[in-house]
Write an enzyme that holds these catalytic residues in place. Structure first.
Site, PDB file in Angstrom:
ATOM      1  CB  SER A  36     -19.873 -23.855  54.766  1.00 40.29           C
ATOM      2  OG  SER A  36     -19.399 -22.734  55.580  1.00 40.29           O
ATOM      3  CB  SER A  38     -17.486 -19.969  56.492  1.00 40.47           C
ATOM      4  OG  SER A  38     -18.439 -19.432  56.059  1.00 40.47           O
ATOM      5  CE  LYS A  87     -27.528 -15.907  55.616  1.00 38.14           C
ATOM      6  NZ  LYS A  87     -26.943 -15.675  54.792  1.00 38.14           N
ATOM      7  CG  ASN A 108     -24.225 -12.669  58.268  1.00 37.66           C
ATOM      8  OD1 ASN A 108     -24.132 -11.874  59.003  1.00 37.66           O
ATOM      9  ND2 ASN A 108     -23.206 -13.102  57.112  1.00 37.66           N
ATOM     10  CG  ASP A 123     -25.421 -11.352  54.629  1.00 38.21           C
ATOM     11  OD1 ASP A 123     -24.100 -12.264  55.047  1.00 38.21           O
ATOM     12  OD2 ASP A 123     -25.685 -12.533  54.809  1.00 38.21           O
ATOM     13  N   GLY A 150     -36.969 -10.352  45.664  1.00 38.59           N
ATOM     14  CA  GLY A 150     -37.920 -10.871  47.217  1.00 38.59           C
ATOM     15  C   GLY A 150     -37.315 -12.207  47.725  1.00 38.59           C
ATOM     16  CG  ASN A 173     -39.236 -11.470  43.320  1.00 41.66           C
ATOM     17  OD1 ASN A 173     -37.777 -12.400  43.980  1.00 41.66           O
ATOM     18  ND2 ASN A 173     -39.928 -12.183  44.293  1.00 41.66           N
ATOM     19  CB  THR A 175     -43.699 -13.859  43.496  1.00 40.18           C
ATOM     20  OG1 THR A 175     -43.004 -14.649  42.897  1.00 40.18           O
ATOM     21  CG2 THR A 175     -45.048 -14.101  43.609  1.00 40.18           C
ATOM     22  CB  VAL A 176     -44.131  -8.879  40.717  1.00 37.55           C
ATOM     23  CG1 VAL A 176     -45.707  -8.458  40.466  1.00 37.55           C
ATOM     24  CG2 VAL A 176     -43.261  -7.030  40.623  1.00 37.55           C
ATOM     25  N   GLY A 275     -19.165 -13.822  42.969  1.00 36.88           N
ATOM     26  CA  GLY A 275     -20.122 -13.250  44.342  1.00 36.88           C
ATOM     27  C   GLY A 275     -18.919 -13.549  45.150  1.00 36.88           C
TER      28      GLY A 275
HETATM   29  P1  ATR Z   1     -34.935 -17.394  49.568  1.00 41.68           P
HETATM   30  O1  ATR Z   1     -34.655 -18.279  50.766  1.00 41.68           O
HETATM   31  O2  ATR Z   1     -33.479 -16.796  49.843  1.00 41.68           O
HETATM   32  O3  ATR Z   1     -35.633 -17.013  49.589  1.00 41.68           O
HETATM   33  P2  ATR Z   1     -35.189 -18.598  47.126  1.00 41.68           P
HETATM   34  O4  ATR Z   1     -36.423 -19.013  47.863  1.00 41.68           O
HETATM   35  O5  ATR Z   1     -34.900 -19.823  46.773  1.00 41.68           O
HETATM   36  O6  ATR Z   1     -33.764 -18.130  48.598  1.00 41.68           O
HETATM   37  O7  ATR Z   1     -35.520 -17.557  46.751  1.00 41.68           O
HETATM   38  C1  ATR Z   1     -34.386 -16.775  45.811  1.00 41.68           C
HETATM   39  C2  ATR Z   1     -34.745 -15.930  44.837  1.00 41.68           C
HETATM   40  O8  ATR Z   1     -34.960 -16.490  43.676  1.00 41.68           O
HETATM   41  C3  ATR Z   1     -36.480 -15.002  44.668  1.00 41.68           C
HETATM   42  O9  ATR Z   1     -36.052 -13.912  44.765  1.00 41.68           O
HETATM   43  C4  ATR Z   1     -36.606 -16.707  43.880  1.00 41.68           C
HETATM   44  O10 ATR Z   1     -37.635 -15.460  42.718  1.00 41.68           O
HETATM   45  P3  ATR Z   1     -39.848 -15.846  43.990  1.00 41.68           P
HETATM   46  O11 ATR Z   1     -39.589 -15.233  44.512  1.00 41.68           O
HETATM   47  O12 ATR Z   1     -40.430 -15.297  42.334  1.00 41.68           O
HETATM   48  O13 ATR Z   1     -39.682 -16.802  43.933  1.00 41.68           O
HETATM   49  C5  ATR Z   1     -35.467 -16.437  42.133  1.00 41.68           C
HETATM   50  N1  ATR Z   1     -35.937 -16.762  41.747  1.00 41.68           N
HETATM   51  C6  ATR Z   1     -35.730 -18.402  41.836  1.00 41.68           C
HETATM   52  N2  ATR Z   1     -35.706 -19.079  41.074  1.00 41.68           N
HETATM   53  C7  ATR Z   1     -36.181 -18.294  40.206  1.00 41.68           C
HETATM   54  C8  ATR Z   1     -35.825 -18.393  38.158  1.00 41.68           C
HETATM   55  N3  ATR Z   1     -35.929 -19.603  37.424  1.00 41.68           N
HETATM   56  N4  ATR Z   1     -36.722 -16.858  38.022  1.00 41.68           N
HETATM   57  C9  ATR Z   1     -36.819 -15.686  38.378  1.00 41.68           C
HETATM   58  N5  ATR Z   1     -36.368 -15.974  40.212  1.00 41.68           N
HETATM   59  C10 ATR Z   1     -36.300 -16.691  40.510  1.00 41.68           C
END
Ligand code: ATR
Length: 313
Positions: A36, A38, A87, A108, A123, A150, A173, A175-176, A275
């Site tokens: 971190s 922070s 979180k 957060n 955030d 997502g 996303n 996963t749509v 970021g």
């Molecule tokens: P969190 O804990 O914030 O949910 P995460 O599970 O790592 O973090 O996912 C963050 C985002 O990155 C998700 O929207 C994930 O898409 P999925 O919902 O389809 O899993 C996205 N993500 C991670 N790897 C990816 C990749 N190679 N291409 C596109 N999206 C990706």
């Protein structure tokens, strides 16, 4: 100050921190937490404002979280930040939760006041301030596309866009289905019938080049909230061929000064920013909640940059 403290340290905080000349009364809770940035950012702020408190890292596992909050009260903490994976878990442990945090479903920032826990989420407000600083624009005026809507970060940003009443919101996303669910939840914020031409104000969109190309003509700002770009060899989540010169591209990743996405944006003639500014301004907003005074943003930025030492990328 140790790099990382634990729940066992919190059990007897005066003994664990006996060598400190200034009491440790602010912290970030995470698992893992060693990475971190922070503490250097907030300690620069505390020094700059002459506040007799310092900020440290606490490694707290998920099953330790509610006990940790009780111990933080006993140790006279002023506030904490919650990072991965706390979180979501912090929310039910709060005595009071700010409306923004309720809508996002995540906390957060926690303020400890008179033995009570108050939960916030900075955030989204941090992103609003970051966009103003980077591009001199207001989120509410923009047509926004979120990549990774997502995930946890994407959801917080999408809710902020809805609360601000941004012009248009496109939720993308991998996963749509997750983007569709979020669009259903946010639909009540986008009911006004502003005329925008051949596109809806709120749309979930599958991660397919043809669909994205069509959408990008009707978008001002792309925000990458996926984890793609965290590792140095990661490709750009969008190819340069899809990007257009009118776009602003904000990558929530800050581990590289220029991620692959930001290089693609530059190649397309678009403006880009990483970021670090969101990290900075969410921290500034937390500081302002805890200490009720303006955060010294310049000192915080300098400390962050020194800590992160971004590879040129
Ligand atoms: P969190 O804990 O914030 O949910 P995460 O599970 O790592 O973090 O996912 C963050 C985002 O990155 C998700 O929207 C994930 O898409 P999925 O919902 O389809 O899993 C996205 N993500 C991670 N790897 C990816 C990749 N190679 N291409 C596109 N999206 C990706």
């Amino acid at each position: 100050m140790k790099d990382v403290y634990t729940l066992a340290d919190l059990e007897n905080w005066p003994a664990a921190t006996a060598g400190e000349s200034v009491p440790l009364r602010v912290a970030v809770l995470g698992d893992p937490v060693r990475h971190s940035a922070s503490p250097p950012m907030h300690n620069a702020a505390l020094e700059e404002r002459d506040i007799p408190a310092r900020y440290c890292r606490l490694h707290i596992r998920p099953d330790e979280l509610s006990e940790a909050f009780q111990r933080l009260k006993a140790a006279d903490f002023i506030g904490v930040n919650c990072t991965i994976p706390h979180k979501l878990g912090a929310l039910p442990a709060m005595d009071e939760v700010d409306e923004q945090a309720v809508r996002i479903g995540a906390v957060n920032t926690v303020a400890l006041r008179d033995g009570r826990l108050h939960g916030f989420n900075t955030d989204g407000p941090g992103l609003v301030r970051a966009l103003r600083a980077e591009f001199s624009v207001d989120l509410r005026d923009l047509r926004v596309m979120i990549l990774g809507a997502g995930g946890g970060a994407g959801r917080a940003i999408a809710v902020q866009c809805a609360l601000e009443g941004c012009e248009r919101l496109v939720l993308v996303n991998r996963t749509v289905e997750k983007a569709r669910l979020l669009a259903t939840e946010l639909a009540p914020y986008f009911t006004s019938n502003r005329v925008l031409g051949p596109v809806d104000r709120l749309e979930p969109v599958p991660w397919e080049n043809a669909a994205l190309r069509h959408q990008l003509e009707n978008v001002d700002l792309i925000i990458n909230a996926t984890s793609v770009g965290l590792r140095s060899g990661d490709p750009s989540p969008l190819p340069a061929s899809l990007l257009l010169p009118h776009l602003m591209v904000y990558d929530t990743i800050y581990t590289a000064r220029r991620t692959s996405l930001l290089r693609a944006a530059e190649a397309a003639g678009a403006r880009g920013a990483n970021g670090l500014s969101m990290l900075l301004y969410q921290g500034a907003a937390s500081f302002e909640i805890w200490f009720d005074r303006e955060a010294p943003v310049a000192a915080m930025r300098a400390a962050l940059l020194a800590h992160v030492r971004q590879p040129v990328g």
